[in-house]
Design an enzyme around this catalytic site. Structure first.
Site, PDB file in Angstrom:
ATOM      1  N   ASP A  16       0.963  -1.343  -0.080  1.00  0.00           N
ATOM      2  CA  ASP A  16      -0.065   0.311  -0.171  1.00  0.00           C
ATOM      3  C   ASP A  16       0.589   0.973   0.248  1.00  0.00           C
ATOM      4  O   ASP A  16       2.182   1.366   1.383  1.00  0.00           O
ATOM      5  CB  ASP A  16      -0.908  -0.130   1.337  1.00  0.00           C
ATOM      6  CG  ASP A  16      -1.941  -1.365   1.701  1.00  0.00           C
ATOM      7  OD1 ASP A  16      -2.518  -1.931   0.142  1.00  0.00           O
ATOM      8  OD2 ASP A  16      -2.029  -1.309   2.531  1.00  0.00           O
ATOM      9  N   ASP A  64      -7.255  -7.214   0.301  1.00  0.00           N
ATOM     10  CA  ASP A  64      -7.392  -6.861   1.837  1.00  0.00           C
ATOM     11  C   ASP A  64      -8.508  -5.344   1.259  1.00  0.00           C
ATOM     12  O   ASP A  64      -7.897  -4.110   1.517  1.00  0.00           O
ATOM     13  CB  ASP A  64      -6.393  -6.580   2.309  1.00  0.00           C
ATOM     14  CG  ASP A  64      -6.604  -5.705   3.308  1.00  0.00           C
ATOM     15  OD1 ASP A  64      -8.182  -6.332   3.752  1.00  0.00           O
ATOM     16  OD2 ASP A  64      -5.654  -4.760   4.390  1.00  0.00           O
ATOM     17  N   LYS A  66     -11.680  -5.535   1.985  1.00  0.00           N
ATOM     18  CA  LYS A  66     -12.622  -4.850   3.440  1.00  0.00           C
ATOM     19  C   LYS A  66     -13.914  -4.436   2.683  1.00  0.00           C
ATOM     20  O   LYS A  66     -14.315  -3.564   2.979  1.00  0.00           O
ATOM     21  CB  LYS A  66     -11.562  -4.027   4.107  1.00  0.00           C
ATOM     22  CG  LYS A  66     -10.332  -3.730   4.863  1.00  0.00           C
ATOM     23  CD  LYS A  66     -10.061  -2.966   5.614  1.00  0.00           C
ATOM     24  CE  LYS A  66      -8.486  -3.442   6.169  1.00  0.00           C
ATOM     25  NZ  LYS A  66      -7.437  -2.797   5.087  1.00  0.00           N
ATOM     26  N   PHE A  67     -14.191  -5.473   1.872  1.00  0.00           N
ATOM     27  CA  PHE A  67     -15.675  -5.530   1.410  1.00  0.00           C
ATOM     28  C   PHE A  67     -16.841  -5.002   2.545  1.00  0.00           C
ATOM     29  O   PHE A  67     -16.633  -5.928   3.743  1.00  0.00           O
ATOM     30  CB  PHE A  67     -16.156  -6.947   0.870  1.00  0.00           C
ATOM     31  CG  PHE A  67     -15.535  -6.627  -0.637  1.00  0.00           C
ATOM     32  CD1 PHE A  67     -15.255  -5.703  -1.428  1.00  0.00           C
ATOM     33  CD2 PHE A  67     -15.287  -7.578  -1.412  1.00  0.00           C
ATOM     34  CE1 PHE A  67     -14.514  -5.767  -2.303  1.00  0.00           C
ATOM     35  CE2 PHE A  67     -14.108  -7.626  -2.480  1.00  0.00           C
ATOM     36  CZ  PHE A  67     -13.858  -6.502  -3.172  1.00  0.00           C
ATOM     37  N   ASP A  69     -20.680  -4.367   3.181  1.00  0.00           N
ATOM     38  CA  ASP A  69     -22.035  -3.353   2.355  1.00  0.00           C
ATOM     39  C   ASP A  69     -23.104  -4.834   2.326  1.00  0.00           C
ATOM     40  O   ASP A  69     -23.774  -5.485   3.367  1.00  0.00           O
ATOM     41  CB  ASP A  69     -21.616  -3.220   0.956  1.00  0.00           C
ATOM     42  CG  ASP A  69     -22.080  -2.053  -0.140  1.00  0.00           C
ATOM     43  OD1 ASP A  69     -23.320  -1.818   0.351  1.00  0.00           O
ATOM     44  OD2 ASP A  69     -21.090  -1.164  -0.170  1.00  0.00           O
ATOM     45  N   THR A  73     -24.432  -7.088  -2.774  1.00  0.00           N
ATOM     46  CA  THR A  73     -23.743  -6.295  -3.312  1.00  0.00           C
ATOM     47  C   THR A  73     -21.746  -6.951  -2.492  1.00  0.00           C
ATOM     48  O   THR A  73     -21.098  -7.101  -3.868  1.00  0.00           O
ATOM     49  CB  THR A  73     -23.378  -4.958  -2.590  1.00  0.00           C
ATOM     50  OG1 THR A  73     -24.190  -4.302  -3.138  1.00  0.00           O
ATOM     51  CG2 THR A  73     -22.228  -4.135  -3.254  1.00  0.00           C
ATOM     52  N   GLY A 219       4.212  -3.883   5.889  1.00  0.00           N
ATOM     53  CA  GLY A 219       4.676  -3.140   5.335  1.00  0.00           C
ATOM     54  C   GLY A 219       5.939  -1.692   5.639  1.00  0.00           C
ATOM     55  O   GLY A 219       6.813  -2.217   4.814  1.00  0.00           O
TER      56      GLY A 219
END
Length: 242
Positions: A16, A64, A66-67, A69, A73, A219
């Site tokens: 990221d 990643d 992170k859905f 909803d 969806t 990271g």
């Protein structure tokens, strides 16, 4: 001494904040990296092609995104990304049992349609950026972070997800409950010499592994190091040692 192959399989390099060229350069410097985490920023910038490129470099991918909803969806999104050939996808456990169950089912269907191995689906519990004060104030929660992690991890387990994402502070507690049949993936990993940056519930790699983490998302401790590969080797050594 722990098995080095096993140690290499425990580290997920978060890319990221890097563009694709920077990420490829970092991976060239760290050839022993097997796992890469693609987050929302990079995926939005580069699109699905980033997965194709990283798979071409023989990397396993934790997508990643992170859905979070409504069930329809979330499951539709999991269906689509499962056709990309990723190895792990993340969803927010707080979306509820039906959303989690539907997402897991859709991931199996998407992978099957593409003749691919289905990805693990893991549930996000409480983000590592939260301190207890911020968690209780910003989200108007009265109980502890640990209680919420327990509740959300159980929801993930009951939905038959493959594991959950939690801070290293909660790993030991969850491992004592779920033993070895549930993946516990932990961000919030920092070396002793590192700044904690925007993370609050942090731990060193060796401490997190000793507490029962399956995989560590790391990271900046690697990507911002003067010598990323040297930093990576030191991490391997720390989790190899008894």
């Amino acid at each position: 001494m722990k098995n080095r192959f096993n140690s290499e399989d425990k580290i997920i390099l978060a890319i990221d904040g890097l563009d694709l060229n920077q990420a490829k350069l970092l991976l060239e410097k760290c050839p022993s990296i097997k796992w890469v985490k693609v987050g929302l920023e990079l995926f939005v910038r580069e699109g699905p092609r980033v997965v194709e490129i990283l798979k071409g470099l023989n990397k396993k991918i934790f997508l990643d995104l992170k859905f979070h909803d409504i069930p329809n969806t979330m499951s539709a999104a999991c269906f689509q990304v499962s056709k990309l050939g990723v190895d792990i996808i993340s969803v927010h456990s707080s979306a509820g049992l039906k959303a989690l169950q539907d997402s897991k089912k859709a991931s199996l269907e998407g992978a099957s349609l593409a003749n691919l191995k289905p990805p693990f689906v893991v549930g996000i519990t409480v983000l590592t950026s939260f301190s207890l004060k911020d968690f209780q104030t910003d989200l108007d929660r009265k109980n502890s972070i640990e209680d919420n992690v327990l509740r959300l991890a159980k929801l993930s387990f009951d939905a038959e997800l493959d594991g959950c994402v939690c801070s290293p502070w909660e790993v030991k507690m969850l491992r004592s409950i779920y033993k070895n049949n549930f993946e516990l993936i932990t961000p919030g990993i920092r070396l002793k010499i590192d700044n904690k940056d925007d993370q609050n519930r942090i731990m060193t790699p060796n401490e997190a592994i000793d507490n029962g983490a399956s995989k560590l998302v790391i990271g900046r401790s690697i990507s911002k190091a003067l010598d990323p590969n040297k930093a990576l080797i030191e991490i391997f050594k720390s989790i190899d040692s008894d």
